[in-house]
Scaffold this active site. Structure first.
Site, PDB file in Angstrom:
ATOM      1  N   ASP A  26      97.004 -70.843 -86.863  1.00 44.03           N
ATOM      2  CA  ASP A  26      98.509 -70.520 -86.515  1.00 44.03           C
ATOM      3  C   ASP A  26      99.155 -71.772 -85.680  1.00 44.03           C
ATOM      4  O   ASP A  26      98.616 -72.457 -85.072  1.00 44.03           O
ATOM      5  CB  ASP A  26      98.399 -69.163 -85.586  1.00 44.03           C
ATOM      6  CG  ASP A  26      99.428 -68.575 -85.544  1.00 44.03           C
ATOM      7  OD1 ASP A  26     100.535 -68.997 -86.500  1.00 44.03           O
ATOM      8  OD2 ASP A  26      99.795 -67.605 -84.592  1.00 44.03           O
ATOM      9  N   ASN A  28     101.712 -73.636 -87.331  1.00 45.01           N
ATOM     10  CA  ASN A  28     102.306 -74.581 -88.057  1.00 45.01           C
ATOM     11  C   ASN A  28     103.929 -74.729 -88.041  1.00 45.01           C
ATOM     12  O   ASN A  28     104.523 -75.953 -87.893  1.00 45.01           O
ATOM     13  CB  ASN A  28     102.022 -74.450 -89.598  1.00 45.01           C
ATOM     14  CG  ASN A  28     100.701 -74.268 -90.022  1.00 45.01           C
ATOM     15  OD1 ASN A  28     100.028 -75.041 -89.216  1.00 45.01           O
ATOM     16  ND2 ASN A  28     100.310 -73.870 -91.226  1.00 45.01           N
ATOM     17  N   TRP A  31     104.902 -76.474 -84.505  1.00 41.79           N
ATOM     18  CA  TRP A  31     104.631 -77.692 -84.723  1.00 41.79           C
ATOM     19  C   TRP A  31     105.777 -78.368 -85.509  1.00 41.79           C
ATOM     20  O   TRP A  31     106.187 -79.471 -84.824  1.00 41.79           O
ATOM     21  CB  TRP A  31     103.236 -78.009 -85.487  1.00 41.79           C
ATOM     22  CG  TRP A  31     102.843 -79.582 -85.387  1.00 41.79           C
ATOM     23  CD1 TRP A  31     101.987 -80.148 -84.737  1.00 41.79           C
ATOM     24  CD2 TRP A  31     103.396 -80.410 -86.498  1.00 41.79           C
ATOM     25  NE1 TRP A  31     101.823 -81.295 -85.014  1.00 41.79           N
ATOM     26  CE2 TRP A  31     102.464 -81.670 -86.317  1.00 41.79           C
ATOM     27  CE3 TRP A  31     104.135 -80.381 -87.670  1.00 41.79           C
ATOM     28  CZ2 TRP A  31     102.517 -82.996 -87.009  1.00 41.79           C
ATOM     29  CZ3 TRP A  31     104.165 -81.464 -88.498  1.00 41.79           C
ATOM     30  CH2 TRP A  31     103.569 -82.646 -88.007  1.00 41.79           C
ATOM     31  N   SER A  71      98.498 -63.691 -94.703  1.00 42.54           N
ATOM     32  CA  SER A  71      98.169 -62.628 -94.387  1.00 42.54           C
ATOM     33  C   SER A  71      98.725 -61.572 -95.293  1.00 42.54           C
ATOM     34  O   SER A  71      99.736 -61.879 -95.894  1.00 42.54           O
ATOM     35  CB  SER A  71      98.415 -61.992 -93.075  1.00 42.54           C
ATOM     36  OG  SER A  71      99.573 -61.917 -92.562  1.00 42.54           O
ATOM     37  N   ASN A  74     102.425 -61.366 -94.068  1.00 42.93           N
ATOM     38  CA  ASN A  74     103.127 -62.791 -94.267  1.00 42.93           C
ATOM     39  C   ASN A  74     104.350 -62.863 -95.400  1.00 42.93           C
ATOM     40  O   ASN A  74     105.174 -63.540 -95.401  1.00 42.93           O
ATOM     41  CB  ASN A  74     102.149 -64.053 -94.611  1.00 42.93           C
ATOM     42  CG  ASN A  74     101.411 -64.341 -93.284  1.00 42.93           C
ATOM     43  OD1 ASN A  74     100.638 -64.810 -93.137  1.00 42.93           O
ATOM     44  ND2 ASN A  74     102.184 -64.238 -92.154  1.00 42.93           N
ATOM     45  N   TRP A  75     103.952 -61.728 -96.343  1.00 48.05           N
ATOM     46  CA  TRP A  75     105.099 -61.406 -97.255  1.00 48.05           C
ATOM     47  C   TRP A  75     106.407 -61.186 -96.719  1.00 48.05           C
ATOM     48  O   TRP A  75     107.623 -61.086 -97.094  1.00 48.05           O
ATOM     49  CB  TRP A  75     104.809 -60.222 -98.342  1.00 48.05           C
ATOM     50  CG  TRP A  75     103.620 -60.478 -99.016  1.00 48.05           C
ATOM     51  CD1 TRP A  75     102.409 -60.008 -98.949  1.00 48.05           C
ATOM     52  CD2 TRP A  75     103.545 -61.589-100.223  1.00 48.05           C
ATOM     53  NE1 TRP A  75     101.477 -60.263 -99.839  1.00 48.05           N
ATOM     54  CE2 TRP A  75     102.141 -61.260-100.735  1.00 48.05           C
ATOM     55  CE3 TRP A  75     104.357 -62.348-101.047  1.00 48.05           C
ATOM     56  CZ2 TRP A  75     101.534 -62.074-101.881  1.00 48.05           C
ATOM     57  CZ3 TRP A  75     103.851 -62.835-102.127  1.00 48.05           C
ATOM     58  CH2 TRP A  75     102.670 -62.778-102.317  1.00 48.05           C
ATOM     59  N   ARG A 197      95.923 -62.539 -80.662  1.00 48.15           N
ATOM     60  CA  ARG A 197      95.750 -61.249 -81.274  1.00 48.15           C
ATOM     61  C   ARG A 197      95.093 -61.657 -82.487  1.00 48.15           C
ATOM     62  O   ARG A 197      94.608 -62.686 -83.066  1.00 48.15           O
ATOM     63  CB  ARG A 197      96.834 -60.665 -81.616  1.00 48.15           C
ATOM     64  CG  ARG A 197      97.970 -61.322 -82.177  1.00 48.15           C
ATOM     65  CD  ARG A 197      99.165 -60.854 -82.223  1.00 48.15           C
ATOM     66  NE  ARG A 197     100.381 -61.859 -83.042  1.00 48.15           N
ATOM     67  CZ  ARG A 197     101.421 -62.111 -82.345  1.00 48.15           C
ATOM     68  NH1 ARG A 197     101.517 -61.686 -80.961  1.00 48.15           N
ATOM     69  NH2 ARG A 197     102.245 -62.981 -82.852  1.00 48.15           N
ATOM     70  N   SER A 199      95.541 -60.175 -85.762  1.00 44.46           N
ATOM     71  CA  SER A 199      96.524 -59.943 -86.823  1.00 44.46           C
ATOM     72  C   SER A 199      96.049 -59.500 -88.280  1.00 44.46           C
ATOM     73  O   SER A 199      96.374 -60.375 -89.231  1.00 44.46           O
ATOM     74  CB  SER A 199      97.126 -61.335 -86.945  1.00 44.46           C
ATOM     75  OG  SER A 199      97.877 -61.901 -85.772  1.00 44.46           O
TER      76      SER A 199
HETATM   77  C1  IPE Z   1      98.446 -65.090 -88.850  1.00 45.37           C
HETATM   78  O1  IPE Z   1      99.379 -65.732 -88.433  1.00 45.37           O
HETATM   79  C2  IPE Z   1      97.972 -65.124 -90.443  1.00 45.37           C
HETATM   80  C3  IPE Z   1      97.769 -66.647 -90.816  1.00 45.37           C
HETATM   81  C4  IPE Z   1      97.440 -67.649 -90.206  1.00 45.37           C
HETATM   82  C5  IPE Z   1      97.716 -66.610 -92.230  1.00 45.37           C
HETATM   83  P1  IPE Z   1     100.659 -65.249 -88.221  1.00 45.37           P
HETATM   84  O2  IPE Z   1     101.580 -66.209 -87.488  1.00 45.37           O
HETATM   85  O3  IPE Z   1     101.329 -64.708 -89.471  1.00 45.37           O
HETATM   86  O4  IPE Z   1     100.614 -63.876 -87.245  1.00 45.37           O
HETATM   87  P2  IPE Z   1     101.509 -62.915 -86.215  1.00 45.37           P
HETATM   88  O5  IPE Z   1     102.299 -62.406 -87.268  1.00 45.37           O
HETATM   89  O6  IPE Z   1     102.242 -63.995 -85.330  1.00 45.37           O
HETATM   90  O7  IPE Z   1     100.480 -62.045 -85.600  1.00 45.37           O
HETATM   91  C1  IPE Z   2     100.325 -70.323 -89.357  1.00 48.06           C
HETATM   92  O1  IPE Z   2     101.566 -70.773 -88.936  1.00 48.06           O
HETATM   93  C2  IPE Z   2     100.659 -70.272 -91.161  1.00 48.06           C
HETATM   94  C3  IPE Z   2     100.856 -69.087 -91.859  1.00 48.06           C
HETATM   95  C4  IPE Z   2     101.023 -67.882 -91.291  1.00 48.06           C
HETATM   96  C5  IPE Z   2     100.853 -69.202 -93.159  1.00 48.06           C
HETATM   97  P1  IPE Z   2     102.851 -70.101 -88.796  1.00 48.06           P
HETATM   98  O2  IPE Z   2     103.752 -70.333 -90.089  1.00 48.06           O
HETATM   99  O3  IPE Z   2     102.782 -68.745 -88.279  1.00 48.06           O
HETATM  100  O4  IPE Z   2     103.477 -70.919 -87.350  1.00 48.06           O
HETATM  101  P2  IPE Z   2     104.126 -70.415 -86.371  1.00 48.06           P
HETATM  102  O5  IPE Z   2     103.238 -69.363 -85.763  1.00 48.06           O
HETATM  103  O6  IPE Z   2     105.326 -70.008 -86.622  1.00 48.06           O
HETATM  104  O7  IPE Z   2     104.218 -71.578 -85.201  1.00 48.06           O
HETATM  105 MG    MG Z   3     102.339 -67.857 -86.723  1.00 52.69          MG
END
Ligand code: IPE
Ligand code: IPE
Ligand code: MG
Length: 265
Positions: A26, A28, A31, A71, A74-75, A197, A199
């Site tokens: 988590d 990205n 960053w 996840s 994530n959709w 968490r 998630s």
């Molecule tokens: C969890 O990250 C899923 C992945 C890293 C693939 P999220 O950034 O989607 O998690 P939440 O929604 O903040 O808990």
């Molecule tokens: C995790 O990084 C990657 C995926 C869920 C695919 P995020 O995209 O959730 O990065 P933040 O949490 O918004 O910084």
């Molecule tokens: Mg995230």
């Protein structure tokens, strides 16, 4: 024969390298935002970290690495980010599967693949078949994965194959049907990016996993950061419900350590 070891029964020695590490990658987006770049630039950079993490785990003797890539929730992200992530997943698969095979790595994908394009599913299945006999290291990518989905699909599959269990079944009956049925339960769970968490990651399998949370954003999670996580794990005393006294360490000279409770587990 699926490996259904329950870590709630087996006590690894304190100070050991974790056999199985599971990571929520988590941070990205943040960053990239910190660098005034689009979020997707963070996902691209995150792929580099995946390569480093695989190499580092193999070098340290970790046997299983399970990475949460996408996840089931994530959709809900903006459509253009979801499209980018899918495209990145395909590109990385195309670039990396052959290399994983050359390095003796077994490649697996867990998650509900019914939402993916048929050509992606076919590519994944081909990669899994190609690398199935590799035993050195197992890399699992969790894609459209959710812990609740996993538990539900396991129950459905079990009852489909063994309807006689409808009125009565136990953990041992169910365990072979989990998506991760080939791996021992994770010893160490790492979540980067500061959130504390799960998630909807491996809900069943994390029952007794040691949890490690770091503020480091995934693209910055380097070798040193992995070492810190492993060092933290190595200091933990895994009791699985027992008392500290029950785990008293018997240290025969020159023969390494043995944990008394292991024999009576
Ligand atoms: C969890 O990250 C899923 C992945 C890293 C693939 P999220 O950034 O989607 O998690 P939440 O929604 O903040 O808990
Ligand atoms: C995790 O990084 C990657 C995926 C869920 C695919 P995020 O995209 O959730 O990065 P933040 O949490 O918004 O910084
Ligand atoms: Mg995230």
């Amino acid at each position: 024969m699926p490996l259904t070891t329950s870590s709630t029964r087996e006590i690894p020695e304190t100070g050991m390298i974790p056999r199985h590490i599971a990571i929520i990658m988590d941070g990205n987006g943040r960053w990239a935002k910190n660098r005034f770049m689009p979020r997707v630039a963070g996902h691209k950079r995150g792929v580099e970290t995946v390569r480093t993490a695989i190499k580092a785990c193999v070098e340290r003797g970790v046997e299983y690495l399970t990475l949460f890539a996408f996840s089931s929730e994530n959709w809900r992200r903006p459509a253009d980010e979801v499209t980018f992530l899918m495209q990145l997943f395909i590109t990385v698969l195309e670039q990396e599967v052959a290399k994983l095979h050359e390095n003796g790595i077994c490649f697996k994908v867990i998650g509900d693949l019914s939402k993916f394009e048929p050509n992606i599913v076919e590519f994944i299945r081909k990669g899994e078949t190609l690398t199935a006999a590799n035993t050195r290291f197992t890399l699992t990518i969790a894609a459209n994965y959710g812990g609740r989905w996993d538990i539900m699909q396991a129950i459905r599959k079990m009852l489909g194959q063994r309807p006689e269990l409808a009125t009565c079944f136990d953990e041992k009956d169910l365990m072979p049907y989990f998506a991760l049925n080939y791996a021992p339960e994770p010893d160490l769970f790492i979540r980067t990016g500061g959130e504390k968490r799960i998630s909807n990651f491996l809900l069943w399998q994390l029952a007794y996993t040691e949890l490690y949370f770091t503020d480091t954003l995934w693209p910055d999670f380097d070798d040193r950061a992995l070492n810190l996580a492993i060092q933290s794990y190595q200091k933990r005393e895994r009791r699985f419900g027992r008392t500290s006294e029950q785990l008293q360490i018997v240290q025969p000279p020159h023969e390494g350590r043995e944990i008394a409770a292991k024999r009576t587990a």
